[in-house]
Write a protein that holds these residues in place. Sequence first.
Motif, short mmCIF file in Angstrom:
data_model
loop_
_atom_site.label_atom_id
_atom_site.label_comp_id
_atom_site.label_asym_id
_atom_site.label_seq_id
_atom_site.Cartn_x
_atom_site.Cartn_y
_atom_site.Cartn_z
N GLU A 65 0.76 -1.01 -0.09
CA GLU A 65 0.25 -0.03 0.01
C GLU A 65 0.82 1.26 -0.16
N GLY A 66 0.75 1.99 -1.09
CA GLY A 66 1.45 3.31 -1.00
C GLY A 66 2.92 2.83 -1.46
N ALA A 67 3.29 2.29 -2.60
CA ALA A 67 4.69 1.63 -2.78
C ALA A 67 5.87 2.56 -3.12
N SER A 68 5.17 3.92 -3.41
CA SER A 68 5.94 5.14 -3.59
C SER A 68 6.02 6.03 -2.71
N GLY A 69 5.24 5.73 -1.56
CA GLY A 69 5.17 6.62 -0.17
C GLY A 69 5.92 6.12 1.03
N LEU A 70 5.08 5.59 1.89
CA LEU A 70 5.89 5.27 3.13
C LEU A 70 6.48 3.67 2.77
N GLY A 71 5.86 3.07 1.71
CA GLY A 71 6.41 1.77 1.36
C GLY A 71 7.50 1.86 0.35
N ALA A 72 8.25 3.14 0.13
CA ALA A 72 9.28 2.98 -0.88
C ALA A 72 10.25 2.24 -0.40
N PRO A 73 10.98 2.46 0.93
CA PRO A 73 12.12 1.97 1.30
C PRO A 73 12.09 0.29 0.99
N LEU A 74 11.04 -0.21 1.14
CA LEU A 74 10.78 -1.48 1.02
C LEU A 74 10.63 -1.87 -0.18
N THR A 75 10.01 -1.15 -1.06
CA THR A 75 10.04 -1.41 -2.44
C THR A 75 11.40 -1.33 -3.26
N GLN A 80 15.33 -4.21 -6.10
CA GLN A 80 16.75 -4.51 -6.14
C GLN A 80 17.09 -6.04 -6.00
N ASP A 81 16.30 -6.69 -5.29
CA ASP A 81 16.72 -8.12 -5.14
C ASP A 81 15.69 -8.84 -6.17
N GLY A 82 15.23 -8.05 -7.27
CA GLY A 82 14.50 -8.83 -8.27
C GLY A 82 13.14 -9.19 -8.04
N PHE A 83 12.27 -8.63 -7.16
CA PHE A 83 11.02 -8.92 -6.80
C PHE A 83 10.25 -8.16 -7.73
N THR A 84 9.04 -8.49 -8.11
CA THR A 84 8.01 -7.63 -8.54
C THR A 84 6.98 -6.95 -7.60
N VAL A 85 6.80 -5.88 -7.48
CA VAL A 85 5.71 -5.34 -6.49
C VAL A 85 4.64 -4.38 -7.18
N LEU A 86 3.62 -4.74 -6.58
CA LEU A 86 2.49 -4.07 -6.92
C LEU A 86 2.10 -3.18 -6.08
N ASP A 87 1.71 -1.82 -6.72
CA ASP A 87 1.38 -0.50 -6.11
C ASP A 87 -0.14 -0.43 -5.69
N VAL A 88 -0.82 -0.56 -4.38
CA VAL A 88 -2.01 -0.55 -4.21
C VAL A 88 -2.38 0.46 -3.51
N GLN A 89 -3.18 1.37 -4.13
CA GLN A 89 -3.74 2.55 -3.55
C GLN A 89 -4.38 2.49 -2.22
N ALA A 90 -4.07 3.49 -1.23
CA ALA A 90 -4.91 3.40 -0.11
C ALA A 90 -6.28 3.35 -0.19
N LYS A 91 -6.91 4.21 -1.20
CA LYS A 91 -8.23 4.14 -1.15
C LYS A 91 -8.93 2.94 -1.80
#
Length: 350
Positions: A65-75, A80-91
């Motif tokens: 949730e919020g992959a480019s916000g609070l979730g950015a460090p984890l994203t 970097q480790d080659g995983f695909t990450v889906l960005d889920v909007q908070a709403k």
Amino acid sequence: MPSTPNTSMPSVMIAIDPHKRSWTAAAVDARLQPLATIRVPVSRDGYRTLLRFARRWPDTAWAIEGASGLGAPLTVRLRQDGFTVLDVQAKLAARVRLLSTGHGRKSDEADAVSVGVAAHTSSSLTTAEIDSATTALRALVEHRDDLVKTRTQTINRLHTVLTHLIPGGASRDLNADRAAALLRTVRPRDTAGKTLRALAADLISELRGLDRRIDKAVHDIEMAVKACGTTLTELHGIGALMAAKIVSRVGSIHRFNSPAAFASYTGTAPIEVSSGDVVRHRLSRAGDRQLNYCLHVMAITQIRRDTQGRTYYLRKRANGKSHSEAMRCLKRRLSDTVYRQLLNDANTTT
């Protein structure tokens, strides 16, 4: 809860509800059932624990949730480790939680499960892509927005103080120079008046400092926009600040496979609310509201000038559409224009 899972997704979604100091993860299967949850600190050890948690299932994907916000460090770490990450909007996750059997009760675990359900059932999610330039640009924009918010709060406090010192208070268009000029006309003799005058002087000094910091932030944003090479500023109604917001929030335009997908992300894809023979559409409240705001400013600017956007808007009004309906049509059209411009920029740099 929604009951139609996206069959193209892996069998288990590792869904993350991120916070500043912790990550809460939930493993949600294709039946939209939670299998397990875990909460770890935001640290290297916490990240390793998350990876071990995810390895319990052979076929997984990540959703944040919020992959480019609070979730950015984890994203960033996952990418970097080659995983695909889906960005889920908070709403989107909030809507899932509201429709769940828990009646919208909120907890980190419930939020993570809602993210997983949303990732399984939504067909419009995009892959999170974060690079250092985009991260830096977004940090500058958010810093400037925070300064502007603080300035507004300071102005409001100054208005309140001046109301006690000057009959009728100050005008709405108050700034540091006007406030200082008003304050020079006040010479209170009582203790309360002297205290309020000193407080007003401090607020004026604080306001001048904020103005200088905002000017610097705007200059830094302009330099960053030039450095990133975007041509969005060539579009009528988009200045450096709007371009910075769009570039920093969109990230890689290749995440969107069509203008329609981009319009859904910006919240400019209208929602049909037809009934019988009456075909109507209403405003979509989904999507990134900051991007929607940028397109709204762009639309208003074009309507006020002699542009193709104004011509399009007037044609819609002449066809019987209301102002709001014509605006929605124009914003949808401008969303396509921005999409093509971003795509052209990306293809030019590659």
